[in-house]
Design a protein around this motif. Structure first.
Motif, PDB file in Angstrom:
ATOM      1  N   ASN A 252       0.437  -1.469  -0.039  1.00 33.39           N
ATOM      2  CA  ASN A 252       0.089   0.411  -0.141  1.00 33.39           C
ATOM      3  C   ASN A 252       1.060   1.520  -0.079  1.00 33.39           C
ATOM      4  O   ASN A 252       0.875   1.718   0.679  1.00 33.39           O
ATOM      5  CB  ASN A 252      -0.848  -0.065   1.375  1.00 33.39           C
ATOM      6  N   GLY A 253       2.199   1.483  -0.219  1.00 36.45           N
ATOM      7  CA  GLY A 253       2.859   2.525  -0.961  1.00 36.45           C
ATOM      8  C   GLY A 253       3.503   2.596   0.541  1.00 36.45           C
ATOM      9  O   GLY A 253       4.144   4.333   1.223  1.00 36.45           O
ATOM     10  N   GLN A 254       3.239   2.204   1.406  1.00 33.41           N
ATOM     11  CA  GLN A 254       3.696   2.211   2.507  1.00 33.41           C
ATOM     12  C   GLN A 254       5.634   1.540   2.848  1.00 33.41           C
ATOM     13  O   GLN A 254       6.066   0.414   1.978  1.00 33.41           O
ATOM     14  CB  GLN A 254       3.363   2.319   3.906  1.00 33.41           C
ATOM     15  N   MET A 255       6.941   1.876   3.779  1.00 34.39           N
ATOM     16  CA  MET A 255       7.633   1.333   4.178  1.00 34.39           C
ATOM     17  C   MET A 255       7.487   1.062   4.923  1.00 34.39           C
ATOM     18  O   MET A 255       8.012   2.156   6.329  1.00 34.39           O
ATOM     19  CB  MET A 255       8.949   1.755   2.998  1.00 34.39           C
ATOM     20  N   VAL A 256       8.205   0.014   6.686  1.00 38.03           N
ATOM     21  CA  VAL A 256       8.315   0.088   7.404  1.00 38.03           C
ATOM     22  C   VAL A 256      10.403  -0.234   7.574  1.00 38.03           C
ATOM     23  O   VAL A 256      10.763  -0.674   7.074  1.00 38.03           O
ATOM     24  CB  VAL A 256       7.840  -1.440   8.448  1.00 38.03           C
ATOM     25  N   HIS A 257      10.552   1.650   9.007  1.00 39.44           N
ATOM     26  CA  HIS A 257      11.744   0.678   8.631  1.00 39.44           C
ATOM     27  C   HIS A 257      12.578   1.775   9.870  1.00 39.44           C
ATOM     28  O   HIS A 257      11.431   1.895  11.217  1.00 39.44           O
ATOM     29  CB  HIS A 257      12.339   2.287   7.700  1.00 39.44           C
ATOM     30  N   ALA A 258      13.992   1.981  10.539  1.00 40.38           N
ATOM     31  CA  ALA A 258      14.662   2.763  11.520  1.00 40.38           C
ATOM     32  C   ALA A 258      15.168   3.029  10.814  1.00 40.38           C
ATOM     33  O   ALA A 258      16.381   2.957  10.286  1.00 40.38           O
ATOM     34  CB  ALA A 258      15.581   1.140  12.067  1.00 40.38           C
ATOM     35  N   PRO A 259      14.582   4.621  10.679  1.00 39.97           N
ATOM     36  CA  PRO A 259      14.850   5.990  10.786  1.00 39.97           C
ATOM     37  C   PRO A 259      16.243   6.694  10.644  1.00 39.97           C
ATOM     38  O   PRO A 259      17.273   6.383   9.846  1.00 39.97           O
ATOM     39  CB  PRO A 259      13.882   7.009  10.942  1.00 39.97           C
ATOM     40  N   GLN A 260      16.925   6.913  12.255  1.00 42.28           N
ATOM     41  CA  GLN A 260      17.927   8.178  12.335  1.00 42.28           C
ATOM     42  C   GLN A 260      17.395   7.829  14.381  1.00 42.28           C
ATOM     43  O   GLN A 260      16.331   8.161  14.635  1.00 42.28           O
ATOM     44  CB  GLN A 260      18.024   8.535  10.987  1.00 42.28           C
TER      45      GLN A 260
END
Length: 330
Positions: free
Chosen positions: A299-307
Motif C-alpha cells: 500500500n505504498g508504505q515502508m517499515v524502517h528504522a530511520p535515524q
C-alpha cells in the motif's frame, strides 16, 4: 578649552575612564554574536546531518563486521594451535617412551641375543620384531615432524589473525568516535526542536495485517513487532535497531540469512533486484548511496528504522524524502 593652572593630562583622564566604563558595560560578544537559528534552519541542518549519518553508520557497521570476522578467524586458528600443541605433546611422549624401550631392548636382548638364538624360527621372529619397531619409530618420527610443522603454521596464522583483529579494532574505534560525534549533534538539534523520541525498548509493536504471505509475511510480522523501539546505530535488537540490523533480523525470522550491512545486503541481492514499479510486501528498498534500507509493507508504505532520535515506524514512500536506488526481493 584648558582651565588655567591645570595640566592638560588631568583633563583627559575622565574621558579615558569613561571609554573604559563604556566598553565594560557592552554586552558580551557584542554585535559578533550569532543569532539563534530558526526552526527551518535547524531542520535543514538536521536533514543534512541525517544524510551524513547514513554514511558514517554504514562505515561503522562495516568496521564492526570486519572486526567480528577477524576475531572469529583468530579464535579458530588459536583453537587449532591448541589442538596441534596437544598432539605434538602426545607424540613427544610416545617417542620418549619408544626411545626408553629401545634402549632397554638393546641392553638386555638386542642383536647379541638374536644372533645366539638356536632355533631359526625364533631368530626370524626376533628380527621381524626389530623391523616392526624400526618402522613404528620412523612412522612416529614422521608424525611428530608433520605435527610440529603444522603447529608452527597454526602459530604463525594465529599471530597474523590477531594482528588483523587488532588493526580492525582500531578502525572500529575510529568509526565509533565519528558516529558518536554525529549522534551528539543530531540529538542536540532534536532536543532544541522538542522532536527527540526516546521510544520504548521493551515495546511489543503492532500486528501486521497486510497481504504478504510465506517468508515475507514472517519478516514483516517481526518488523512490525519492533515498531516504537528506538533507533540505535549499530543496533541489532532486541531493544534498539539501526536500519540494516532491523532488516537482517526480520528476514532471519522469515528463514533467510541476510548479511549485516546495507552494502552487503545490496551486493547479496545482486541477482534478486526488482523494479521499483513492481514492488511486493517484504522487498528491500535501498536509498541512493546505499546508506539506508527499509522494507516495503504494501500500500505504498515502508517499515524502517530511520535515524537517531526516531523510532521504528511505518511511513508512506512519498514522505520518505530521499530517492531509492533500487529494490531487492529476498
Amino acid at each position: 578649552m584648558a582651565v588655567a593652572g591645570m595640566p592638560v593630562r588631568l583633563i583627559r583622564m575622565p574621558l579615558a575612564a569613561g571609554l573604559a566604563l563604556a566598553l565594560l558595560t557592552l554586552p558580551m560578544g557584542g554585535a559578533s554574536a550569532e543569532p539563534k537559528p530558526t526552526v527551518a534552519q535547524a531542520k535543514a541542518k538536521l536533514e543534512k546531518l541525517n544524510d551524513q549519518a547514513d554514511a558514517v553508520v554504514e562505515k561503522y557497521n562495516q568496521a564492526a563486521e570486519k572486526w567480528k570476522k577477524a576475531k572469529k578467524k583468530y579464535e579458530t586458528l588459536n583453537g587449532e594451535l591448541t589442538r596441534q600443541g596437544e598432539k605434538v605433546a602426545g607424540l613427544r611422549k610416545e617417542l620418549v617412551t619408544m626411545a626408553v624401550s629401545t634402549y632397554q631392548v638393546g641392553m638386555v636382548s638386542g642383536w647379541e641375543g638374536l644372533v645366539n638364538q638356536a632355533d631359526p624360527d625364533d631368530l626370524l621372529n626376533g628380527m621381524a620384531a626389530v623391523d616392526q619397531l624400526s618402522a613404528s619409530r620412523a612412522e612416529s618420527l614422521n608424525a611428530f615432524d608433520e605435527a610440529t610443522k603444522s603447529l608452527r603454521d597454526s602459530r604463525d596464522g594465529a599471530k597474523k589473525a590477531l594482528a588483523e583483529a587488532d588493526e580492525t579494532r582500531d578502525e572500529l574505534s575510529g568509526e565509533k568516535a565519528k558516529a558518536d560525534k554525529m549522534v551528539k549533534a543530531q540529538t542536540k538539534i532534536l532536543r532544541e526542536l522538542n522532536a527527540f523520541q526516546v521510544g520504548n525498548p521493551n515495546g511489543s509493536g503492532v500486528q501486521y495485517t497486510g497481504s504478504a504471505s510465506g517468508n515475507a509475511r514472517a519478516a514483516l510480522a517481526f518488523a512490525f513487532a519492533q515498531i516504537g523501539k528506538p533507533y540505535r546505530y549499530g543496533g541489532t535488537g532486541p531493544s534498539g535497531w539501526d536500519c540494516s540490523g532491523l532488516i537482517q533480523a526480520s528476514w532471519n525470522s522469515g528463514g533467510v540469512n541476510l548479511p549485516r550491512t546495507t552494502w552487503e545486503q545490496w551486493s547479496w541481492g545482486a541477482s534478486r533486484k526488482v523494479s521499483l514499479n513492481d514492488l511486493q510486501p517484504g522487498d528491500l528498498l535501498f536509498s541512493e548511496g546505499l546508506g539506508h534500507v527499509g522494507m516495503y509493507a504494501g500500500n505504498g508504505q515502508m517499515v524502517h528504522a530511520p535515524q537517531t532520535g526516531d523510532v521504528v515506524k511505518v511511513v508512506p514512500l512519498s514522505s520518505y524524502g530521499r530517492n531509492f536506488v533500487g529494490a531487492v526481493r529476498p
